[in-house]
Design a protein around this motif. Structure first.
Motif, PDB file in Angstrom:
ATOM      1  N   ALA A 102       3.585 -11.867   2.249  1.00 19.47           N
ATOM      2  CA  ALA A 102       2.628 -11.658   2.633  1.00 19.47           C
ATOM      3  C   ALA A 102       1.265 -11.948   3.099  1.00 19.47           C
ATOM      4  CB  ALA A 102       3.151  -9.983   1.674  1.00 19.47           C
ATOM      5  N   ASN A 176      -0.890  -2.444  -5.839  1.00 17.86           N
ATOM      6  CA  ASN A 176      -1.514  -3.318  -6.698  1.00 17.86           C
ATOM      7  C   ASN A 176      -2.597  -3.280  -6.350  1.00 17.86           C
ATOM      8  OD1 ASN A 176      -2.335  -5.635  -8.399  1.00 17.86           O
ATOM      9  ND2 ASN A 176      -1.638  -7.113  -6.686  1.00 17.86           N
ATOM     10  N   ASP A 206       1.287  -3.044   3.402  1.00 17.78           N
ATOM     11  CA  ASP A 206       1.462  -4.783   2.476  1.00 17.78           C
ATOM     12  C   ASP A 206       2.394  -4.083   1.924  1.00 17.78           C
ATOM     13  OD1 ASP A 206       1.605  -6.570   1.551  1.00 17.78           O
ATOM     14  OD2 ASP A 206      -0.631  -5.899   0.369  1.00 17.78           O
ATOM     15  N   TYR A 209       5.715  -4.899  -2.307  1.00 24.97           N
ATOM     16  CA  TYR A 209       6.249  -4.375  -3.713  1.00 24.97           C
ATOM     17  C   TYR A 209       7.722  -2.545  -3.634  1.00 24.97           C
ATOM     18  CZ  TYR A 209       2.889  -6.790  -6.009  1.00 24.97           C
ATOM     19  OH  TYR A 209       1.877  -7.364  -6.189  1.00 24.97           O
ATOM     20  N   SER A 234       7.599  -8.976   2.463  1.00 27.47           N
ATOM     21  CA  SER A 234       7.527 -10.366   1.829  1.00 27.47           C
ATOM     22  C   SER A 234       8.898 -10.155   0.272  1.00 27.47           C
ATOM     23  CB  SER A 234       6.215 -10.456   1.349  1.00 27.47           C
ATOM     24  OG  SER A 234       6.674 -11.356  -0.140  1.00 27.47           O
ATOM     25  N   SER A 236       8.751 -11.822  -1.873  1.00 36.56           N
ATOM     26  CA  SER A 236       7.997 -12.715  -2.854  1.00 36.56           C
ATOM     27  C   SER A 236       8.542 -12.222  -4.451  1.00 36.56           C
ATOM     28  CB  SER A 236       6.760 -12.936  -2.602  1.00 36.56           C
ATOM     29  OG  SER A 236       6.372 -13.573  -1.983  1.00 36.56           O
ATOM     30  N   ARG A 245       8.060 -18.250  -0.336  1.00 37.08           N
ATOM     31  CA  ARG A 245       6.579 -18.302   1.064  1.00 37.08           C
ATOM     32  C   ARG A 245       7.862 -17.462   1.988  1.00 37.08           C
ATOM     33  NH1 ARG A 245       3.270 -16.698  -1.507  1.00 37.08           N
ATOM     34  NH2 ARG A 245       1.898 -16.650   0.658  1.00 37.08           N
TER      35      ARG A 245
HETATM   36  C1  LIG Z   1      -0.988  -6.736  -2.388  1.00 41.36           C
HETATM   37  C2  LIG Z   1      -0.572  -7.844  -2.315  1.00 41.36           C
HETATM   38  N1  LIG Z   1      -0.209  -8.237  -1.399  1.00 41.36           N
HETATM   39  C3  LIG Z   1       0.015  -9.183  -0.777  1.00 41.36           C
HETATM   40  C4  LIG Z   1       0.499 -10.236  -1.458  1.00 41.36           C
HETATM   41  C5  LIG Z   1       0.335 -11.817  -1.330  1.00 41.36           C
HETATM   42  O1  LIG Z   1       2.564 -11.512  -1.325  1.00 41.36           O
HETATM   43  P1  LIG Z   1       2.901 -13.342  -0.903  1.00 41.36           P
HETATM   44  O2  LIG Z   1       3.457 -13.749  -1.841  1.00 41.36           O
HETATM   45  O3  LIG Z   1       3.980 -12.557  -0.302  1.00 41.36           O
HETATM   46  O4  LIG Z   1       2.235 -13.543   0.073  1.00 41.36           O
HETATM   47  C6  LIG Z   1       0.118 -10.069  -2.984  1.00 41.36           C
HETATM   48  C7  LIG Z   1       1.308 -11.433  -3.868  1.00 41.36           C
HETATM   49  O5  LIG Z   1       0.600 -10.785  -5.659  1.00 41.36           O
HETATM   50  C8  LIG Z   1       0.215  -8.966  -3.557  1.00 41.36           C
HETATM   51  O6  LIG Z   1       0.308  -7.838  -4.897  1.00 41.36           O
END
Ligand SMILES: Cc1ncc(COP(=O)(O)O)c(C=O)c1O
Length: 387
Positions: A102, A176, A206, A209, A234, A236, A245
Protein backbone atom coordinates in the motif's frame (compact mmCIF):
# COMPACT_ATOMS: atom_id res chain seq x y z
CA UNK A 1 26.63 16.41 5.11
CA UNK A 2 23.43 14.64 4.09
CA UNK A 3 20.11 16.39 3.43
CA UNK A 4 19.17 18.72 6.30
CA UNK A 5 15.49 18.17 5.53
CA UNK A 6 15.80 14.38 5.83
CA UNK A 7 17.85 14.67 9.02
CA UNK A 8 15.16 16.82 10.65
CA UNK A 9 12.22 14.75 9.44
CA UNK A 10 13.85 11.53 10.53
CA UNK A 11 14.55 12.90 14.02
CA UNK A 12 10.89 13.69 14.56
CA UNK A 13 9.42 10.59 12.93
CA UNK A 14 8.33 7.14 13.92
CA UNK A 15 7.29 6.93 17.52
CA UNK A 16 6.22 3.41 16.63
CA UNK A 17 9.79 2.40 15.86
CA UNK A 18 11.01 4.08 19.07
CA UNK A 19 8.54 2.02 21.10
CA UNK A 20 9.68 -1.09 19.26
CA UNK A 21 13.29 -0.37 20.18
CA UNK A 22 12.34 0.35 23.81
CA UNK A 23 10.59 -3.04 23.77
CA UNK A 24 13.80 -4.74 22.73
CA UNK A 25 15.62 -3.22 25.71
CA UNK A 26 12.83 -4.33 28.10
CA UNK A 27 12.75 -7.85 26.63
CA UNK A 28 16.51 -8.23 27.08
CA UNK A 29 16.20 -7.08 30.70
CA UNK A 30 13.00 -8.82 31.88
CA UNK A 31 12.47 -11.67 29.37
CA UNK A 32 10.06 -11.72 26.42
CA UNK A 33 7.15 -13.20 28.44
CA UNK A 34 7.20 -10.24 30.84
CA UNK A 35 6.88 -7.54 28.18
CA UNK A 36 3.47 -6.85 26.62
CA UNK A 37 4.13 -5.34 23.24
CA UNK A 38 1.09 -3.73 21.60
CA UNK A 39 3.15 -1.28 19.58
CA UNK A 40 3.47 -2.75 16.08
CA UNK A 41 0.89 -3.60 13.40
CA UNK A 42 2.83 -6.67 12.33
CA UNK A 43 0.32 -9.54 11.86
CA UNK A 44 1.28 -12.54 13.97
CA UNK A 45 -1.01 -15.09 12.25
CA UNK A 46 1.07 -17.73 10.44
CA UNK A 47 0.64 -17.85 6.67
CA UNK A 48 -1.64 -20.67 5.55
CA UNK A 49 -0.60 -23.96 3.92
CA UNK A 50 -2.42 -22.89 0.71
CA UNK A 51 -0.36 -19.74 0.51
CA UNK A 52 2.91 -21.57 1.09
CA UNK A 53 2.01 -24.17 -1.57
CA UNK A 54 1.17 -21.47 -4.13
CA UNK A 55 4.42 -19.67 -3.33
CA UNK A 56 6.50 -22.85 -3.76
CA UNK A 57 4.74 -23.67 -7.05
CA UNK A 58 5.49 -20.12 -8.27
CA UNK A 59 9.15 -20.49 -7.33
CA UNK A 60 9.34 -23.78 -9.21
CA UNK A 61 8.04 -22.13 -12.37
CA UNK A 62 11.14 -19.94 -12.33
CA UNK A 63 9.65 -16.74 -13.83
CA UNK A 64 11.80 -13.98 -12.42
CA UNK A 65 12.23 -11.55 -15.31
CA UNK A 66 11.19 -7.93 -15.74
CA UNK A 67 7.63 -7.45 -16.94
CA UNK A 68 5.33 -4.57 -17.88
CA UNK A 69 5.84 -1.95 -15.11
CA UNK A 70 2.11 -2.29 -14.31
CA UNK A 71 2.44 -6.02 -13.53
CA UNK A 72 1.25 -9.28 -15.13
CA UNK A 73 -1.80 -8.60 -17.35
CA UNK A 74 -3.65 -11.76 -16.26
CA UNK A 75 -3.47 -10.80 -12.57
CA UNK A 76 -4.51 -7.22 -13.29
CA UNK A 77 -7.48 -8.51 -15.30
CA UNK A 78 -8.51 -10.75 -12.37
CA UNK A 79 -8.38 -7.81 -9.94
CA UNK A 80 -10.16 -5.50 -12.40
CA UNK A 81 -13.02 -8.04 -12.62
CA UNK A 82 -13.37 -8.03 -8.83
CA UNK A 83 -13.30 -4.24 -8.54
CA UNK A 84 -15.83 -3.91 -11.37
CA UNK A 85 -18.18 -6.37 -9.70
CA UNK A 86 -17.84 -4.62 -6.34
CA UNK A 87 -18.35 -1.11 -7.70
CA UNK A 88 -20.58 -1.47 -10.76
CA UNK A 89 -18.15 0.81 -12.63
CA UNK A 90 -16.05 -0.14 -15.68
CA UNK A 91 -12.68 -1.36 -14.41
CA UNK A 92 -10.30 -3.04 -16.84
CA UNK A 93 -6.78 -4.40 -16.72
CA UNK A 94 -5.51 -0.96 -17.86
CA UNK A 95 -6.88 0.63 -14.64
CA UNK A 96 -4.99 -1.77 -12.35
CA UNK A 97 -1.31 -1.36 -11.46
CA UNK A 98 0.45 -3.87 -9.18
CA UNK A 99 2.51 -2.14 -6.49
CA UNK A 100 5.05 -2.57 -3.72
CA UNK A 101 2.44 -2.76 -0.95
CA UNK A 102 0.00 0.00 0.00
CA UNK A 103 2.94 2.31 0.69
CA UNK A 104 4.12 1.92 -2.90
CA UNK A 105 0.55 2.37 -4.14
CA UNK A 106 0.02 5.61 -2.20
CA UNK A 107 3.34 7.03 -3.33
CA UNK A 108 2.69 6.42 -7.03
CA UNK A 109 -0.86 7.78 -6.70
CA UNK A 110 0.24 10.99 -5.00
CA UNK A 111 3.19 11.45 -7.32
CA UNK A 112 0.89 10.99 -10.33
CA UNK A 113 -1.69 13.49 -9.05
CA UNK A 114 0.11 16.28 -7.23
CA UNK A 115 1.85 19.40 -8.41
CA UNK A 116 4.06 21.03 -5.76
CA UNK A 117 1.83 22.97 -3.35
CA UNK A 118 -1.29 20.90 -4.01
CA UNK A 119 -3.23 19.95 -0.88
CA UNK A 120 -4.17 16.46 0.25
CA UNK A 121 -6.83 16.10 2.96
CA UNK A 122 -6.12 13.42 5.55
CA UNK A 123 -8.62 12.41 8.22
CA UNK A 124 -7.68 12.35 11.91
CA UNK A 125 -6.61 10.04 13.35
CA UNK A 126 -4.31 9.33 10.41
CA UNK A 127 -1.50 6.92 9.54
CA UNK A 128 1.50 9.18 10.11
CA UNK A 129 3.35 8.01 7.00
CA UNK A 130 0.81 10.00 4.93
CA UNK A 131 2.75 13.11 5.99
CA UNK A 132 5.93 11.63 4.51
CA UNK A 133 4.20 10.49 1.32
CA UNK A 134 2.83 14.01 0.76
CA UNK A 135 6.27 15.49 1.36
CA UNK A 136 7.69 13.11 -1.22
CA UNK A 137 5.76 14.92 -3.95
CA UNK A 138 5.92 18.41 -2.36
CA UNK A 139 2.18 18.31 -1.58
CA UNK A 140 0.75 19.71 1.66
CA UNK A 141 -1.13 17.35 3.96
CA UNK A 142 -4.22 19.02 5.48
CA UNK A 143 -5.47 17.13 8.57
CA UNK A 144 -9.22 17.20 9.29
CA UNK A 145 -10.64 16.97 12.83
CA UNK A 146 -13.08 14.25 13.79
CA UNK A 147 -15.87 13.72 16.30
CA UNK A 148 -14.04 12.01 19.21
CA UNK A 149 -17.14 9.91 19.99
CA UNK A 150 -17.12 8.02 16.69
CA UNK A 151 -13.99 9.27 14.88
CA UNK A 152 -16.06 10.41 11.89
CA UNK A 153 -14.72 13.60 10.27
CA UNK A 154 -16.62 16.74 11.22
CA UNK A 155 -18.49 18.12 8.20
CA UNK A 156 -17.58 21.67 9.19
CA UNK A 157 -13.90 20.71 9.40
CA UNK A 158 -14.02 19.05 5.99
CA UNK A 159 -15.68 22.10 4.43
CA UNK A 160 -13.04 24.32 5.98
CA UNK A 161 -10.19 22.10 4.78
CA UNK A 162 -11.28 22.18 1.14
CA UNK A 163 -9.67 24.83 -1.06
CA UNK A 164 -9.03 25.43 -4.76
CA UNK A 165 -5.70 23.68 -4.15
CA UNK A 166 -7.29 20.47 -2.85
CA UNK A 167 -6.22 17.68 -5.17
CA UNK A 168 -7.07 14.57 -3.19
CA UNK A 169 -8.43 13.08 0.03
CA UNK A 170 -7.03 9.95 1.62
CA UNK A 171 -9.53 7.74 3.46
CA UNK A 172 -8.06 4.83 5.38
CA UNK A 173 -10.85 2.28 5.60
CA UNK A 174 -10.89 0.57 8.11
CA UNK A 175 -8.89 3.17 9.95
CA UNK A 176 -5.54 2.67 11.61
CA UNK A 177 -5.48 3.51 14.57
CA UNK A 178 -9.17 3.96 15.55
CA UNK A 179 -10.64 0.84 13.88
CA UNK A 180 -13.59 2.86 12.59
CA UNK A 181 -15.14 1.76 9.29
CA UNK A 182 -16.33 4.74 7.23
CA UNK A 183 -19.75 3.65 5.98
CA UNK A 184 -21.83 4.29 2.86
CA UNK A 185 -23.62 7.23 4.52
CA UNK A 186 -20.27 8.97 5.04
CA UNK A 187 -19.24 8.30 1.43
CA UNK A 188 -22.56 9.77 0.22
CA UNK A 189 -22.09 12.87 2.36
CA UNK A 190 -18.54 13.36 1.10
CA UNK A 191 -19.58 12.81 -2.52
CA UNK A 192 -22.25 15.53 -2.13
CA UNK A 193 -19.67 17.90 -0.65
CA UNK A 194 -17.19 17.29 -3.46
CA UNK A 195 -19.82 17.68 -6.16
CA UNK A 196 -20.11 21.36 -5.18
CA UNK A 197 -16.45 22.04 -6.05
CA UNK A 198 -15.23 23.34 -9.38
CA UNK A 199 -12.16 21.10 -9.66
CA UNK A 200 -12.15 17.28 -9.59
CA UNK A 201 -10.96 16.00 -6.23
CA UNK A 202 -9.58 12.46 -6.26
CA UNK A 203 -10.68 10.25 -3.38
CA UNK A 204 -8.05 7.70 -2.44
CA UNK A 205 -8.97 4.77 -0.20
CA UNK A 206 -6.10 3.12 1.61
CA UNK A 207 -7.51 -0.35 2.29
CA UNK A 208 -4.93 -2.78 3.70
CA UNK A 209 -7.41 -3.74 6.45
CA UNK A 210 -10.50 -4.14 4.22
CA UNK A 211 -10.76 -7.88 4.98
CA UNK A 212 -10.33 -7.42 8.74
CA UNK A 213 -13.84 -6.38 9.77
CA UNK A 214 -16.13 -7.45 12.62
CA UNK A 215 -19.79 -8.05 13.43
CA UNK A 216 -20.74 -8.39 9.74
CA UNK A 217 -19.47 -4.89 8.93
CA UNK A 218 -18.45 -4.40 5.30
CA UNK A 219 -16.24 -1.72 3.79
CA UNK A 220 -18.22 0.09 1.07
CA UNK A 221 -16.76 0.11 -2.42
CA UNK A 222 -15.02 3.46 -2.87
CA UNK A 223 -15.32 3.29 -6.66
CA UNK A 224 -19.11 2.87 -6.39
CA UNK A 225 -19.49 6.23 -4.64
CA UNK A 226 -16.75 8.26 -6.32
CA UNK A 227 -16.11 8.37 -10.08
CA UNK A 228 -12.75 9.92 -9.18
CA UNK A 229 -12.01 7.16 -6.67
CA UNK A 230 -8.63 5.45 -6.52
CA UNK A 231 -8.21 2.25 -4.50
CA UNK A 232 -4.87 1.46 -2.83
CA UNK A 233 -4.92 -2.15 -1.64
CA UNK A 234 -2.33 -4.40 -0.05
CA UNK A 235 -2.18 -8.04 1.06
CA UNK A 236 0.24 -7.14 3.88
CA UNK A 237 -2.34 -7.56 6.63
CA UNK A 238 -4.91 -9.99 5.19
CA UNK A 239 -2.29 -12.60 4.23
CA UNK A 240 0.17 -11.74 7.08
CA UNK A 241 2.94 -10.89 4.60
CA UNK A 242 3.90 -7.23 5.27
CA UNK A 243 7.56 -7.94 4.60
CA UNK A 244 6.81 -9.21 1.10
CA UNK A 245 5.50 -5.91 -0.33
CA UNK A 246 2.58 -6.58 -2.66
CA UNK A 247 -0.49 -4.48 -3.40
CA UNK A 248 -2.29 -2.66 -6.21
CA UNK A 249 -3.91 0.56 -7.39
CA UNK A 250 -7.31 0.42 -9.13
CA UNK A 251 -9.24 3.17 -10.96
CA UNK A 252 -12.37 3.01 -13.10
CA UNK A 253 -12.77 4.35 -16.60
CA UNK A 254 -15.11 7.01 -15.14
CA UNK A 255 -12.17 8.73 -13.43
CA UNK A 256 -11.18 12.25 -14.53
CA UNK A 257 -8.18 12.16 -16.91
CA UNK A 258 -8.35 8.37 -16.87
CA UNK A 259 -5.91 7.64 -19.73
CA UNK A 260 -3.30 10.10 -18.45
CA UNK A 261 -3.69 8.83 -14.90
CA UNK A 262 -3.18 5.18 -15.90
CA UNK A 263 -0.03 6.05 -17.79
CA UNK A 264 1.23 8.27 -14.97
CA UNK A 265 0.77 5.48 -12.41
CA UNK A 266 2.85 3.09 -14.50
CA UNK A 267 5.47 5.76 -15.14
CA UNK A 268 5.72 6.58 -11.41
CA UNK A 269 6.02 2.90 -10.49
CA UNK A 270 9.13 2.92 -12.67
CA UNK A 271 10.50 6.38 -11.96
CA UNK A 272 10.21 6.10 -8.17
CA UNK A 273 12.39 3.03 -8.45
CA UNK A 274 9.84 0.30 -7.65
CA UNK A 275 10.02 -0.81 -11.35
CA UNK A 276 7.35 -3.48 -10.78
CA UNK A 277 5.75 -5.35 -7.88
CA UNK A 278 7.53 -8.59 -6.88
CA UNK A 279 7.03 -11.19 -9.64
CA UNK A 280 6.78 -14.22 -7.40
CA UNK A 281 4.00 -12.68 -5.32
CA UNK A 282 2.03 -11.73 -8.40
CA UNK A 283 2.24 -15.34 -9.59
CA UNK A 284 1.27 -16.60 -6.13
CA UNK A 285 -1.82 -14.36 -6.05
CA UNK A 286 -2.89 -15.62 -9.47
CA UNK A 287 -2.71 -19.17 -8.15
CA UNK A 288 -4.65 -18.27 -4.98
CA UNK A 289 -7.55 -16.78 -6.97
CA UNK A 290 -10.41 -15.99 -4.57
CA UNK A 291 -8.80 -17.66 -1.56
CA UNK A 292 -9.25 -15.78 1.75
CA UNK A 293 -7.70 -16.90 5.07
CA UNK A 294 -9.83 -17.05 8.20
CA UNK A 295 -9.27 -13.78 10.08
CA UNK A 296 -12.01 -14.16 12.70
CA UNK A 297 -9.44 -14.62 15.46
CA UNK A 298 -8.81 -10.86 15.41
CA UNK A 299 -12.40 -10.36 16.57
CA UNK A 300 -11.79 -12.59 19.63
CA UNK A 301 -8.72 -10.54 20.47
CA UNK A 302 -10.56 -7.28 19.98
CA UNK A 303 -13.30 -8.47 22.34
CA UNK A 304 -10.79 -9.64 24.94
CA UNK A 305 -8.70 -6.47 25.02
CA UNK A 306 -11.70 -4.16 24.69
CA UNK A 307 -13.45 -5.86 27.66
CA UNK A 308 -10.28 -5.70 29.71
CA UNK A 309 -9.75 -1.97 29.14
CA UNK A 310 -13.37 -0.83 29.36
CA UNK A 311 -13.77 -3.06 32.46
CA UNK A 312 -11.01 -0.98 34.03
CA UNK A 313 -12.88 2.18 33.11
CA UNK A 314 -10.87 3.21 30.03
CA UNK A 315 -12.75 5.30 27.49
CA UNK A 316 -12.44 3.36 24.25
CA UNK A 317 -14.24 3.18 20.88
CA UNK A 318 -15.19 -0.38 19.88
CA UNK A 319 -13.51 -0.94 16.51
CA UNK A 320 -15.42 -2.33 13.55
CA UNK A 321 -12.24 -3.27 11.72
CA UNK A 322 -8.41 -3.38 11.55
CA UNK A 323 -6.56 -4.67 14.63
CA UNK A 324 -6.07 -1.61 16.82
CA UNK A 325 -7.73 -0.04 19.86
CA UNK A 326 -7.43 3.74 20.29
CA UNK A 327 -8.50 4.62 23.87
CA UNK A 328 -8.05 7.96 25.58
CA UNK A 329 -4.88 7.97 27.63
CA UNK A 330 -5.48 8.14 31.37
CA UNK A 331 -3.61 11.44 31.55
CA UNK A 332 -3.73 14.29 29.05
CA UNK A 333 -0.09 13.83 28.05
CA UNK A 334 -0.19 10.68 25.92
CA UNK A 335 3.59 10.48 25.75
CA UNK A 336 3.93 10.56 29.54
CA UNK A 337 1.17 7.93 29.71
CA UNK A 338 3.02 5.69 27.23
CA UNK A 339 6.09 6.07 29.44
CA UNK A 340 4.09 5.08 32.54
CA UNK A 341 2.77 2.06 30.59
CA UNK A 342 6.32 1.09 29.61
CA UNK A 343 7.24 1.12 33.32
CA UNK A 344 4.59 -1.61 33.68
CA UNK A 345 6.17 -3.32 30.62
CA UNK A 346 3.20 -2.41 28.37
CA UNK A 347 4.20 -0.95 25.03
CA UNK A 348 1.71 1.25 23.23
CA UNK A 349 2.00 4.21 20.88
CA UNK A 350 1.12 7.83 21.81
CA UNK A 351 -1.82 9.22 19.83
CA UNK A 352 0.02 12.39 18.83
CA UNK A 353 1.78 10.31 16.16
CA UNK A 354 -1.66 9.92 14.54
CA UNK A 355 -2.55 13.59 14.91
CA UNK A 356 -4.51 13.01 18.15
CA UNK A 357 -2.69 13.73 21.41
CA UNK A 358 -4.54 12.43 24.48
CA UNK A 359 -5.03 8.96 22.97
CA UNK A 360 -2.88 5.85 22.67
CA UNK A 361 -2.87 3.02 20.14
CA UNK A 362 -2.71 -0.65 21.05
CA UNK A 363 -2.18 -3.20 18.25
CA UNK A 364 -3.85 -6.54 19.07
CA UNK A 365 -2.21 -8.60 16.37
CA UNK A 366 -0.64 -10.54 19.24
CA UNK A 367 -1.41 -13.93 20.75
CA UNK A 368 -4.33 -14.00 23.18
CA UNK A 369 -1.88 -15.29 25.80
CA UNK A 370 -0.09 -11.92 25.68
CA UNK A 371 -3.37 -10.14 26.47
CA UNK A 372 -4.04 -12.51 29.37
CA UNK A 373 -0.50 -12.13 30.72
CA UNK A 374 -0.81 -8.33 30.49
CA UNK A 375 -3.97 -8.17 32.66
CA UNK A 376 -2.19 -7.49 35.97
CA UNK A 377 0.04 -4.86 34.36
CA UNK A 378 -3.04 -3.04 32.98
CA UNK A 379 -4.57 -3.15 36.48
CA UNK A 380 -1.42 -1.66 37.99
CA UNK A 381 -1.22 1.02 35.31
CA UNK A 382 -4.87 1.99 35.88
CA UNK A 383 -4.36 2.06 39.66
CA UNK A 384 -1.67 4.71 39.22
CA UNK A 385 -4.37 7.09 38.00
CA UNK A 386 -7.04 6.35 40.66
CA UNK A 387 -7.17 9.23 43.10
C1 LIG B 1 -3.11 2.63 7.19
C2 LIG B 1 -1.95 2.00 6.55
N1 LIG B 1 -1.67 2.30 5.28
C3 LIG B 1 -0.62 1.76 4.65
C4 LIG B 1 0.21 0.88 5.29
C5 LIG B 1 1.38 0.31 4.55
O1 LIG B 1 1.01 -0.96 4.08
P1 LIG B 1 2.02 -1.84 3.25
O2 LIG B 1 2.80 -2.66 4.22
O3 LIG B 1 1.15 -2.69 2.41
O4 LIG B 1 2.86 -0.94 2.45
C6 LIG B 1 -0.04 0.53 6.62
C7 LIG B 1 0.86 -0.36 7.34
O5 LIG B 1 0.81 -0.54 8.52
C8 LIG B 1 -1.16 1.10 7.26
O6 LIG B 1 -1.46 0.82 8.53
Amino acid sequence: MISQAVLEKNRGSSMIRQMFEQGQVLRNKYGADNVYDFSLGNPDLPVSAQLTAALIASAQEGRHGYMNNAGYPELRAMIAGREQQRSGRPVTEQGVVMTVGAAGALNIILKSLCNPGDEVMILKPYFSEYLRYCENCAATAVPVDCDPDNFLPLTSAMEQALSPKTKAIIINNPNNPAGVVYDAAFYEQLAALLSRLKQPVYVISDEPYAQIVYDRTTVPSLLRYFPNGIVAYSWSKSLSIPGERIGYVAVSEDCADYEDLCQALVFCNRSLGFVNAPAIWQQTLLKLGDYQPDLTIYQQRRDLLYSLLTGLGWDCYKPEGAFYLFPRSLEADDQAFAQAAAEEHILLVPGRGFGMPGYVRLAYCVDEAVIHRAEKAFHRLTERYRS
